[in-house]
Design a protein around this motif. Structure first.
Motif, PDB file in Angstrom:
ATOM      1  N   MET A   1      -2.488   1.717   2.435  1.00  0.00           N
ATOM      2  CA  MET A   1      -2.213   0.291   2.237  1.00  0.00           C
ATOM      3  C   MET A   1      -1.609  -0.035   0.789  1.00  0.00           C
ATOM      4  N   ILE A   2      -0.694  -0.965   0.586  1.00  0.00           N
ATOM      5  CA  ILE A   2      -0.247  -1.240  -0.608  1.00  0.00           C
ATOM      6  C   ILE A   2      -0.986  -2.503  -1.071  1.00  0.00           C
ATOM      7  N   THR A   3      -1.663  -2.239  -2.447  1.00  0.00           N
ATOM      8  CA  THR A   3      -2.457  -3.467  -2.989  1.00  0.00           C
ATOM      9  C   THR A   3      -1.675  -4.242  -3.948  1.00  0.00           C
ATOM     10  N   PHE A  20       0.377 -15.264   2.658  1.00  0.00           N
ATOM     11  CA  PHE A  20       1.641 -14.562   2.975  1.00  0.00           C
ATOM     12  C   PHE A  20       1.476 -13.089   2.900  1.00  0.00           C
ATOM     13  N   VAL A  21       0.960 -12.499   1.916  1.00  0.00           N
ATOM     14  CA  VAL A  21       0.807 -11.059   1.612  1.00  0.00           C
ATOM     15  C   VAL A  21      -0.170 -10.620   2.872  1.00  0.00           C
ATOM     16  N   LYS A  22      -1.212 -11.254   2.909  1.00  0.00           N
ATOM     17  CA  LYS A  22      -2.229 -10.854   4.107  1.00  0.00           C
ATOM     18  C   LYS A  22      -1.756 -10.586   5.377  1.00  0.00           C
ATOM     19  N   GLN A  23      -0.618 -11.372   5.709  1.00  0.00           N
ATOM     20  CA  GLN A  23       0.306 -11.468   7.027  1.00  0.00           C
ATOM     21  C   GLN A  23       1.274 -10.205   7.065  1.00  0.00           C
ATOM     22  N   ALA A  24       1.501  -9.795   5.960  1.00  0.00           N
ATOM     23  CA  ALA A  24       2.340  -8.657   6.048  1.00  0.00           C
ATOM     24  C   ALA A  24       1.704  -7.182   6.066  1.00  0.00           C
ATOM     25  N   ALA A  25       2.236  -6.428   7.166  1.00  0.00           N
ATOM     26  CA  ALA A  25       1.619  -5.423   7.470  1.00  0.00           C
ATOM     27  C   ALA A  25       1.764  -4.168   6.483  1.00  0.00           C
ATOM     28  N   GLY A  26       0.572  -3.470   6.179  1.00  0.00           N
ATOM     29  CA  GLY A  26       0.614  -2.726   5.376  1.00  0.00           C
ATOM     30  C   GLY A  26       0.406  -2.947   3.928  1.00  0.00           C
ATOM     31  N   PHE A  27       0.124  -4.491   3.383  1.00  0.00           N
ATOM     32  CA  PHE A  27      -0.212  -4.980   2.326  1.00  0.00           C
ATOM     33  C   PHE A  27      -1.617  -5.559   2.439  1.00  0.00           C
ATOM     34  N   SER A  28      -2.466  -5.520   1.175  1.00  0.00           N
ATOM     35  CA  SER A  28      -3.574  -6.316   0.860  1.00  0.00           C
ATOM     36  C   SER A  28      -3.822  -6.890  -0.495  1.00  0.00           C
ATOM     37  N   VAL A  29      -4.322  -7.954  -0.706  1.00  0.00           N
ATOM     38  CA  VAL A  29      -4.349  -8.597  -1.899  1.00  0.00           C
ATOM     39  C   VAL A  29      -5.408  -8.012  -2.720  1.00  0.00           C
ATOM     40  N   ALA A  30      -5.047  -7.371  -3.753  1.00  0.00           N
ATOM     41  CA  ALA A  30      -6.051  -6.558  -4.602  1.00  0.00           C
ATOM     42  C   ALA A  30      -6.797  -7.998  -5.587  1.00  0.00           C
ATOM     43  N   GLY A  31      -6.045  -8.788  -6.004  1.00  0.00           N
ATOM     44  CA  GLY A  31      -6.759 -10.111  -6.780  1.00  0.00           C
ATOM     45  C   GLY A  31      -5.727 -11.195  -7.245  1.00  0.00           C
ATOM     46  N   GLN A  47      -5.721  -1.662 -10.627  1.00  0.00           N
ATOM     47  CA  GLN A  47      -4.773  -0.748 -10.645  1.00  0.00           C
ATOM     48  C   GLN A  47      -4.032  -0.941  -9.348  1.00  0.00           C
ATOM     49  N   PRO A  48      -3.227  -2.278  -9.210  1.00  0.00           N
ATOM     50  CA  PRO A  48      -2.585  -2.622  -8.166  1.00  0.00           C
ATOM     51  C   PRO A  48      -1.238  -1.771  -7.999  1.00  0.00           C
ATOM     52  N   ASP A  49      -0.580  -1.743  -6.818  1.00  0.00           N
ATOM     53  CA  ASP A  49       0.650  -0.829  -6.858  1.00  0.00           C
ATOM     54  C   ASP A  49       1.797  -1.903  -7.031  1.00  0.00           C
ATOM     55  N   LEU A  50       1.692  -3.177  -6.677  1.00  0.00           N
ATOM     56  CA  LEU A  50       2.793  -4.290  -6.663  1.00  0.00           C
ATOM     57  C   LEU A  50       2.020  -5.332  -7.517  1.00  0.00           C
ATOM     58  N   VAL A  51       2.725  -6.118  -8.292  1.00  0.00           N
ATOM     59  CA  VAL A  51       2.419  -7.413  -8.689  1.00  0.00           C
ATOM     60  C   VAL A  51       3.325  -8.507  -8.338  1.00  0.00           C
ATOM     61  N   LEU A  52       2.893  -9.552  -7.833  1.00  0.00           N
ATOM     62  CA  LEU A  52       3.895 -10.707  -7.520  1.00  0.00           C
ATOM     63  C   LEU A  52       3.607 -11.578  -9.030  1.00  0.00           C
ATOM     64  N   LEU A  53       4.921 -11.879  -9.546  1.00  0.00           N
ATOM     65  CA  LEU A  53       4.669 -12.412 -11.011  1.00  0.00           C
ATOM     66  C   LEU A  53       5.393 -13.486 -11.163  1.00  0.00           C
ATOM     67  N   ASP A  54       4.647 -14.661 -11.674  1.00  0.00           N
ATOM     68  CA  ASP A  54       5.704 -15.898 -11.842  1.00  0.00           C
ATOM     69  C   ASP A  54       5.837 -15.806 -13.348  1.00  0.00           C
ATOM     70  N   ILE A  55       7.171 -16.459 -13.505  1.00  0.00           N
ATOM     71  CA  ILE A  55       7.470 -16.564 -14.928  1.00  0.00           C
ATOM     72  C   ILE A  55       6.764 -17.627 -15.720  1.00  0.00           C
ATOM     73  N   ASP A  73       0.358   0.169 -17.319  1.00  0.00           N
ATOM     74  CA  ASP A  73       0.637   1.099 -16.052  1.00  0.00           C
ATOM     75  C   ASP A  73       2.260   1.232 -15.752  1.00  0.00           C
ATOM     76  N   PRO A  74       2.746   2.284 -16.337  1.00  0.00           N
ATOM     77  CA  PRO A  74       4.137   2.504 -16.381  1.00  0.00           C
ATOM     78  C   PRO A  74       4.837   2.685 -15.123  1.00  0.00           C
ATOM     79  N   GLU A  75       4.022   2.945 -13.982  1.00  0.00           N
ATOM     80  CA  GLU A  75       4.528   2.977 -12.689  1.00  0.00           C
ATOM     81  C   GLU A  75       4.294   1.539 -11.753  1.00  0.00           C
ATOM     82  N   LEU A  76       3.758   0.810 -12.518  1.00  0.00           N
ATOM     83  CA  LEU A  76       3.551  -0.635 -11.653  1.00  0.00           C
ATOM     84  C   LEU A  76       4.991  -1.021 -11.294  1.00  0.00           C
TER      85      LEU A  76
END
Length: 224
Positions: A1-3, A20-31, A47-55, A73-76
């Motif tokens: 699961m990708i957080t 929207f994220v919760k509707q996507a297969a394989g993804f979950s909302v970490a926060g 320590q999420p895998d992906l950030v949806l970032l507003d500017i 987190d350099p791998e973020l």
């Protein structure tokens, strides 16, 4: 699961994006975070895998925050979601190493397509082993990785079938894949064959005592 961590100053918009994220297969909302300071704290703690970032954030420009997040987190991975349309902003975001730039407003389908592209193209690069040219092609949006889906295909169903294949401990027949995905055997077979054509799955034949050999599908093995 990708957080996924959602960073947006608007509480209602953040709630919608979380849905929207919760509707996507394989993804979950970490926060969810509404300021840059909250985002920094959340990345450290969750320590999420992906950030949806507003500017446009109240305490910092999102692109400045991007660099601070990477120091934690350099791998973020970061996907920018913003109403900002200035070319300078887009160029700066791209140079910051984002995985995509999605302009507001957008639909759940728009975000789901970007998330699916991220899951299929970027996430495999985080694993050990070597990359093939088609792996790189998918990241940069060239080659077979970006060709339109065949007529009658659904991106959501394709994602579901591939996810069930990834979760399986052993190779699946079309009948087994259909049962796990909740679709017909004929549909499962079409999607499985397409995944094989795209290099995203593998097929092997199992021979019985009589009759035609059975086709078994499995996730693509990493190159040695």
């Amino acid at each position: 699961m990708i957080t996924v961590l959602i960073v947006d100053d608007d509480f209602m918009v953040a709630k919608v994006h979380a849905g929207f994220v919760k509707q996507a297969a394989g993804f979950s909302v970490a926060g969810v975070a509404h300021t840059g300071a909250q985002a920094l704290e959340a990345v450290r703690a969750l320590q999420p895998d992906l950030v949806l970032l507003d500017i446009h954030l109240p305490d910092i420009n999102g692109l400045d925050l991007l660099q601070q997040l990477r120091r934690i987190d350099p791998e973020l991975d970061v996907l920018v979601i913003s109403a900002a349309r200035e070319m300078d902003t887009v160029r700066r975001a791209l140079r910051g190493g984002i995985v995509h730039y999605l302009m507001k407003p957008f639909s759940s389908q728009d975000l789901r397509e970007r998330l699916e592209h991220y899951r299929q193209a970027y996430r495999p690069l985080s694993s050990a082993g070597t990359a093939e040219q088609e792996d790189v092609n998918r990241v940069f949006g060239v080659g077979h990785g970006e060709r339109p889906l065949p007529k009658g295909f659904s991106a959501e169903t394709l994602s579901l079938v591939q996810q069930r294949l990834q979760e399986a401990d052993s190779a699946l027949s079309a009948t087994e894949a259909a049962a796990r995905a909740g679709i017909s055997r004929v549909s499962a077979r079409r999607y499985l064959e397409y995944l094989c054509e795209e290099g995203r799955a593998e097929v092997q034949l199992r021979y019985g005592e009589v009759g035609r050999p059975e086709r078994l599908y499995s996730k693509r093995r990493a190159s040695a």
